[in-house]
Scaffold this active site. Structure first.
Site, mmCIF file in Angstrom:
data_model
loop_
_atom_site.group_PDB
_atom_site.id
_atom_site.type_symbol
_atom_site.label_atom_id
_atom_site.label_comp_id
_atom_site.label_asym_id
_atom_site.label_seq_id
_atom_site.Cartn_x
_atom_site.Cartn_y
_atom_site.Cartn_z
ATOM 1 C CD GLU A 266 -2.823 -1.204 2.417
ATOM 2 O OE1 GLU A 266 -2.701 -0.332 3.300
ATOM 3 O OE2 GLU A 266 -3.651 -2.105 2.488
ATOM 4 C CG HIS A 285 -5.779 0.520 4.924
ATOM 5 N ND1 HIS A 285 -4.804 -0.439 5.066
ATOM 6 C CD2 HIS A 285 -6.577 0.396 6.008
ATOM 7 C CE1 HIS A 285 -5.001 -1.102 6.201
ATOM 8 N NE2 HIS A 285 -6.072 -0.616 6.788
HETATM 9 P P1 NAD Z 1 -11.340 -9.667 15.353
HETATM 10 O O1 NAD Z 1 -10.092 -10.196 15.969
HETATM 11 O O2 NAD Z 1 -12.426 -9.180 16.240
HETATM 12 O O3 NAD Z 1 -11.974 -10.799 14.401
HETATM 13 C C1 NAD Z 1 -11.227 -11.676 13.609
HETATM 14 C C2 NAD Z 1 -12.006 -12.977 13.534
HETATM 15 O O4 NAD Z 1 -11.382 -13.849 12.583
HETATM 16 C C3 NAD Z 1 -12.049 -13.741 14.888
HETATM 17 O O5 NAD Z 1 -13.390 -13.996 15.266
HETATM 18 C C4 NAD Z 1 -11.302 -15.039 14.576
HETATM 19 O O6 NAD Z 1 -11.833 -16.155 15.277
HETATM 20 C C5 NAD Z 1 -11.540 -15.167 13.069
HETATM 21 N N1 NAD Z 1 -10.607 -16.062 12.416
HETATM 22 C C6 NAD Z 1 -9.320 -16.312 12.729
HETATM 23 N N2 NAD Z 1 -8.813 -17.234 11.881
HETATM 24 C C7 NAD Z 1 -9.812 -17.552 11.029
HETATM 25 C C8 NAD Z 1 -9.901 -18.440 9.919
HETATM 26 N N3 NAD Z 1 -8.868 -19.189 9.531
HETATM 27 N N4 NAD Z 1 -11.066 -18.505 9.250
HETATM 28 C C9 NAD Z 1 -12.135 -17.760 9.639
HETATM 29 N N5 NAD Z 1 -12.114 -16.911 10.689
HETATM 30 C C10 NAD Z 1 -10.960 -16.820 11.369
HETATM 31 O O7 NAD Z 1 -10.873 -8.554 14.331
HETATM 32 P P2 NAD Z 1 -11.761 -7.391 13.672
HETATM 33 O O8 NAD Z 1 -11.690 -6.189 14.529
HETATM 34 O O9 NAD Z 1 -13.085 -7.931 13.286
HETATM 35 O O10 NAD Z 1 -10.868 -7.105 12.366
HETATM 36 C C11 NAD Z 1 -10.893 -7.998 11.267
HETATM 37 C C12 NAD Z 1 -9.881 -7.573 10.223
HETATM 38 O O11 NAD Z 1 -10.159 -6.264 9.750
HETATM 39 C C13 NAD Z 1 -8.430 -7.532 10.691
HETATM 40 O O12 NAD Z 1 -7.642 -8.150 9.691
HETATM 41 C C14 NAD Z 1 -8.049 -6.109 10.688
HETATM 42 O O13 NAD Z 1 -6.688 -5.965 10.395
HETATM 43 C C15 NAD Z 1 -8.930 -5.568 9.570
HETATM 44 N N6 NAD Z 1 -9.195 -4.127 9.699
HETATM 45 C C16 NAD Z 1 -9.159 -3.348 8.584
HETATM 46 C C17 NAD Z 1 -9.436 -1.983 8.669
HETATM 47 C C18 NAD Z 1 -9.448 -1.090 7.464
HETATM 48 O O14 NAD Z 1 -9.242 0.109 7.600
HETATM 49 N N7 NAD Z 1 -9.716 -1.601 6.279
HETATM 50 C C19 NAD Z 1 -9.728 -1.404 9.925
HETATM 51 C C20 NAD Z 1 -9.800 -2.245 11.027
HETATM 52 C C21 NAD Z 1 -9.529 -3.606 10.911
#
Ligand code: NAD
Length: 313
Positions: A266, A285
């Site tokens: 990115e 992003h």
């Molecule tokens: P979170 O930790 O609450 O949720 C992640 C979920 O993924 C958990 O419930 C976990 O059990 C599940 N998981 C783990 N391994 C897995 C697999 N192999 N298959 C299916 N599910 C699986 O996190 P969140 O706050 O919901 O964030 C999710 C994602 O969003 C993260 O990657 C974070 O980096 C990304 N994110 C992006 C932005 C953006 O600006 N685009 C902002 C915030 C978060």
């Protein structure tokens, strides 16, 4: 004693956060570069006397952590911790905490915006009109379609319940999911198989963290399971998707559309071939970039840092 604060958008909330840190005797080092700091730049400013950091997506590798000799705590301004070498941090006794949940609503709303964009191509329609063409693009209704949410954490759950409000059928795939009350309350199904979720979904939305296990979860094999009409939404991390395979899948219509807010690099290089495709779109992003989420991230990451420093110094 100093604190390094790197995220660009943090500056909007310094009136509420700096006094909290300064009252504990910390001087603040700001990132004035206007971009994410490089590893060398972090080492240069944080080599000594920096006890805490509030960071965005800056790479805190083993080399960086080992060279910041006074560092005691890292507070993530956001959720994903994949930019921080957690194993090295644990070995060096450096505490790490994210601002869990602070941006879930905003990211969930962007995921929905990308679904609507993929289904109705609002930006293309508007572009046509502005370019003097009163041209329509055949759309698709979301109502009645199946949404497969991969990862049922904070953001995935927000997306899933909103999609129910749009009259979609929703399944969550998450092998670690335990919130069965949530499933009952929102009438959402938990699917035990990734294969089945991908095969049955009209839209697949990724909401899981990037780890060794999940890197390239979406690859030629898993893309091949999806419907030819399927839409892939990725607001999580670029490296969850093998971008070379995605290019082939979109070009050869193995799936119909992909909309991402994240990319493996990115910003992507200007000659990135995915960017040449009409059935691919990328936003910069921006998932957490709303005034509400940014304020919550600033306050939560500051409070988390203070809590970690209090317990480690
Ligand atoms: P979170 O930790 O609450 O949720 C992640 C979920 O993924 C958990 O419930 C976990 O059990 C599940 N998981 C783990 N391994 C897995 C697999 N192999 N298959 C299916 N599910 C699986 O996190 P969140 O706050 O919901 O964030 C999710 C994602 O969003 C993260 O990657 C974070 O980096 C990304 N994110 C992006 C932005 C953006 O600006 N685009 C902002 C915030 C978060």
């Amino acid at each position: 004693m100093k604190i390094l604060i790197t995220p660009k958008s943090f500056k909007n909330y310094i009136e509420k956060t700096y006094p909290l840190l300064e009252s504990l005797g910390y001087d603040i080092i700001e990132n004035k570069s206007g971009r994410t700091l490089t590893e060398d730049e972090i080492i240069e400013v944080a080599r000594e006397n920096v006890y805490g950091m509030i960071v965005g997506i800056d790479i805190l590798s083993e080399r960086v952590l080992k060279n910041c000799r006074d560092l005691k705590a890292i507070s993530k301004y956001g959720v994903g911790l994949d930019n921080i070498d957690l194993e090295t941090a644990a070995n060096l006794n450096i505490k790490v905490k994210n601002a869990a949940g602070s941006n879930s609503t905003s990211v969930a709303e962007l995921a929905l915006a990308l679904m609507f964009e993929a289904a109705r191509r609002v930006s293309v329609l508007s572009g046509n009109v502005k370019n003097g063409r009163w041209d329509r693009v055949m759309g698709m209704e979301l109502t009645g379609k199946t949404l497969g949410v991969i990862g049922g954490g904070q953001i995935g759950k927000e997306v899933a319940k909103r999609a129910k409000g749009l009259c979609m059928d929703v399944v969550i795939y998450d092998p670690y999911f335990k919130d069965f009350n949530y499933l009952r309350e929102h009438n959402i199904t938990l699917c035990q198989s990734l294969h089945e979720t991908l095969a049955s979904s009209d839209i697949v939305s990724l909401h899981l963290s990037l780890t060794r296990e999940t890197r390239h979860l979406i690859c030629s094999e898993t893309l091949g399971i999806m419907k030819p009409s399927a839409i892939l939404i990725n607001t999580s991390r670029g490296e969850l998707v093998d971008e070379g395979s995605l290019y082939t899948a979109l070009k050869e219509k193995i799936i119909s559309f992909a909309a991402q807010d994240v990319f493996s690099v990115e910003p992507p290089p200007p000659d990135e071939k995915l960017l040449t495709l009409d059935n691919f779109l990328l936003t910069p992003h921006a998932g957490a970039y709303t005034s509400e989420a940014v304020e919550r991230m600033a306050l939560d990451s500051t409070n988390n840092l203070i809590e970690m420093l209090r317990s480690s110094i």
